[in-house]
Scaffold this motif. Structure first.
Motif, PDB file in Angstrom:
ATOM      1  N   VAL A  84      -5.192  -1.480   8.304  1.00  0.00           N
ATOM      2  CA  VAL A  84      -3.810  -1.261   7.904  1.00  0.00           C
ATOM      3  C   VAL A  84      -2.962  -1.198   9.168  1.00  0.00           C
ATOM      4  CG1 VAL A  84      -3.946   1.275   7.845  1.00  0.00           C
ATOM      5  CG2 VAL A  84      -2.370   0.096   6.341  1.00  0.00           C
ATOM      6  N   LYS A  85      -1.744  -1.655   9.062  1.00  0.00           N
ATOM      7  CA  LYS A  85      -0.815  -1.545  10.187  1.00  0.00           C
ATOM      8  C   LYS A  85       0.497  -0.981   9.670  1.00  0.00           C
ATOM      9  CE  LYS A  85       1.143  -6.176   9.905  1.00  0.00           C
ATOM     10  NZ  LYS A  85       1.590  -7.316  10.652  1.00  0.00           N
ATOM     11  N   GLU A  86       1.224  -0.314  10.548  1.00  0.00           N
ATOM     12  CA  GLU A  86       2.540   0.165  10.148  1.00  0.00           C
ATOM     13  C   GLU A  86       3.445  -1.032   9.967  1.00  0.00           C
ATOM     14  OE1 GLU A  86       4.467   3.699  11.702  1.00  0.00           O
ATOM     15  OE2 GLU A  86       2.664   4.019  12.928  1.00  0.00           O
ATOM     16  N   ALA A  90       9.226  -5.898   7.731  1.00  0.00           N
ATOM     17  CA  ALA A  90       8.954  -7.328   7.596  1.00  0.00           C
ATOM     18  C   ALA A  90       8.421  -7.736   6.229  1.00  0.00           C
ATOM     19  CB  ALA A  90       7.981  -7.784   8.678  1.00  0.00           C
ATOM     20  N   PHE A  91       7.664  -6.873   5.588  1.00  0.00           N
ATOM     21  CA  PHE A  91       7.094  -7.240   4.301  1.00  0.00           C
ATOM     22  C   PHE A  91       7.652  -6.358   3.186  1.00  0.00           C
ATOM     23  CE2 PHE A  91       4.157  -9.104   7.242  1.00  0.00           C
ATOM     24  CZ  PHE A  91       3.875 -10.317   6.653  1.00  0.00           C
ATOM     25  N   GLY A  92       8.895  -6.003   3.291  1.00  0.00           N
ATOM     26  CA  GLY A  92       9.515  -5.100   2.331  1.00  0.00           C
ATOM     27  C   GLY A  92       9.545  -5.609   0.912  1.00  0.00           C
ATOM     28  N   ASN A  93       9.328  -6.913   0.710  1.00  0.00           N
ATOM     29  CA  ASN A  93       9.345  -7.443  -0.652  1.00  0.00           C
ATOM     30  C   ASN A  93       7.937  -7.576  -1.220  1.00  0.00           C
ATOM     31  OD1 ASN A  93       8.462  -9.520   0.937  1.00  0.00           O
ATOM     32  ND2 ASN A  93       9.683 -11.101  -0.051  1.00  0.00           N
ATOM     33  N   SER A  94       6.966  -6.994  -0.550  1.00  0.00           N
ATOM     34  CA  SER A  94       5.580  -7.090  -0.990  1.00  0.00           C
ATOM     35  C   SER A  94       5.366  -6.384  -2.324  1.00  0.00           C
ATOM     36  CB  SER A  94       4.663  -6.467   0.060  1.00  0.00           C
ATOM     37  OG  SER A  94       3.338  -6.470  -0.399  1.00  0.00           O
ATOM     38  N   PHE A  95       4.438  -6.915  -3.110  1.00  0.00           N
ATOM     39  CA  PHE A  95       4.063  -6.294  -4.369  1.00  0.00           C
ATOM     40  C   PHE A  95       2.948  -5.272  -4.176  1.00  0.00           C
ATOM     41  CE2 PHE A  95       5.449 -10.628  -5.570  1.00  0.00           C
ATOM     42  CZ  PHE A  95       6.586 -10.253  -6.264  1.00  0.00           C
ATOM     43  N   LEU A  97       0.995  -1.939  -3.112  1.00  0.00           N
ATOM     44  CA  LEU A  97       1.430  -0.547  -3.212  1.00  0.00           C
ATOM     45  C   LEU A  97       1.687   0.156  -1.880  1.00  0.00           C
ATOM     46  CD1 LEU A  97      -0.944   0.649  -6.070  1.00  0.00           C
ATOM     47  CD2 LEU A  97       1.506   0.177  -6.234  1.00  0.00           C
ATOM     48  N   GLU A  98       0.969  -0.205  -0.845  1.00  0.00           N
ATOM     49  CA  GLU A  98       1.078   0.533   0.420  1.00  0.00           C
ATOM     50  C   GLU A  98       2.401   0.322   1.145  1.00  0.00           C
ATOM     51  OE1 GLU A  98      -0.213  -3.459   1.791  1.00  0.00           O
ATOM     52  OE2 GLU A  98      -0.659  -2.217   0.049  1.00  0.00           O
ATOM     53  N   ILE A  99       3.126  -0.716   0.787  1.00  0.00           N
ATOM     54  CA  ILE A  99       4.372  -1.024   1.492  1.00  0.00           C
ATOM     55  C   ILE A  99       5.377   0.117   1.361  1.00  0.00           C
ATOM     56  CG2 ILE A  99       5.662  -2.265  -0.286  1.00  0.00           C
ATOM     57  CD1 ILE A  99       5.195  -3.315   3.393  1.00  0.00           C
ATOM     58  N   ASP A 100       5.353   0.827   0.236  1.00  0.00           N
ATOM     59  CA  ASP A 100       6.270   1.952   0.050  1.00  0.00           C
ATOM     60  C   ASP A 100       5.945   3.126   0.977  1.00  0.00           C
ATOM     61  OD1 ASP A 100       7.755   0.611  -1.839  1.00  0.00           O
ATOM     62  OD2 ASP A 100       6.684   1.482  -3.544  1.00  0.00           O
ATOM     63  N   LEU A 101       4.725   3.154   1.514  1.00  0.00           N
ATOM     64  CA  LEU A 101       4.337   4.188   2.476  1.00  0.00           C
ATOM     65  C   LEU A 101       4.606   3.748   3.912  1.00  0.00           C
ATOM     66  CD1 LEU A 101       0.881   5.313   0.992  1.00  0.00           C
ATOM     67  CD2 LEU A 101       3.128   6.365   0.648  1.00  0.00           C
ATOM     68  N   GLY A 102       5.101   2.520   4.084  1.00  0.00           N
ATOM     69  CA  GLY A 102       5.384   2.005   5.417  1.00  0.00           C
ATOM     70  C   GLY A 102       4.188   1.359   6.101  1.00  0.00           C
ATOM     71  N   TYR A 103       3.269   0.819   5.299  1.00  0.00           N
ATOM     72  CA  TYR A 103       2.063   0.174   5.829  1.00  0.00           C
ATOM     73  C   TYR A 103       1.861  -1.178   5.171  1.00  0.00           C
ATOM     74  CZ  TYR A 103       0.785   4.786   7.567  1.00  0.00           C
ATOM     75  OH  TYR A 103       0.780   5.988   8.217  1.00  0.00           O
ATOM     76  N   GLN A 104       0.988  -1.975   5.785  1.00  0.00           N
ATOM     77  CA  GLN A 104       0.515  -3.211   5.168  1.00  0.00           C
ATOM     78  C   GLN A 104      -0.969  -3.329   5.434  1.00  0.00           C
ATOM     79  OE1 GLN A 104       1.637  -7.006   6.783  1.00  0.00           O
ATOM     80  NE2 GLN A 104       1.085  -8.063   4.909  1.00  0.00           N
TER      81      GLN A 104
END
Length: 125
Positions: A84-86, A90-95, A97-104
């Motif tokens: 995982v990376k912070e 950049a990927f704010g439109n990702s589907f 779940l982790e994107i809402d925590l600020g990770y990908q």
């Protein structure tokens, strides 16, 4: 020698724990292309239907992890490492779940040695 086709970093496992608390059972799917390219996507298990052409790579953090059949052929001789990376923007439109925590979630890989590959159970080759 016990070799696993799929493993995760401690950082990725920590994010999985947080997501499970918020969303219940999870599933990962790496499609091989689409909105987020080949990034592994994390979904609430109840919200995702696994495509019939996908192959189960294993379980990570208590979650099933599937990969597109064509990608599996590319990674057949590799160990997949879920990391995982912070990712704040950049990927704010990702589907996923982790994107809402600020990770990908991301995957890394390494090629198995002949001995490692040969030690995999037949159903994982």
């Amino acid at each position: 020698m016990e070799v696993k086709r799929l493993i995760a970093t401690s950082e990725a496992l920590a994010v999985i724990v947080k997501l499970k608390k918020e969303n219940g059972e999870l599933v990962f799917n790496q499609s091989g292309g689409c909105c987020d390219g080949t990034a592994p996507m994390c979904y609430a298990k109840s919200d995702f239907h696994v495509p019939s052409r996908n192959i189960k790579m294993g379980d990570v953090g208590g979650c099933e992890f599937y990969i597109d059949k064509d990608q599996f052929e590319y990674f057949r001789y590799s160990q997949i490492i879920l990391d995982v990376k912070e990712e704040k923007a950049a990927f704010g439109n990702s589907f996923s779940l982790e994107i809402d925590l600020g990770y990908q979630f991301i995957t890394k890989s390494r090629i198995f040695s002949d001995a490692e590959y040969n030690s995999l159970p037949k159903d994982q080759k």
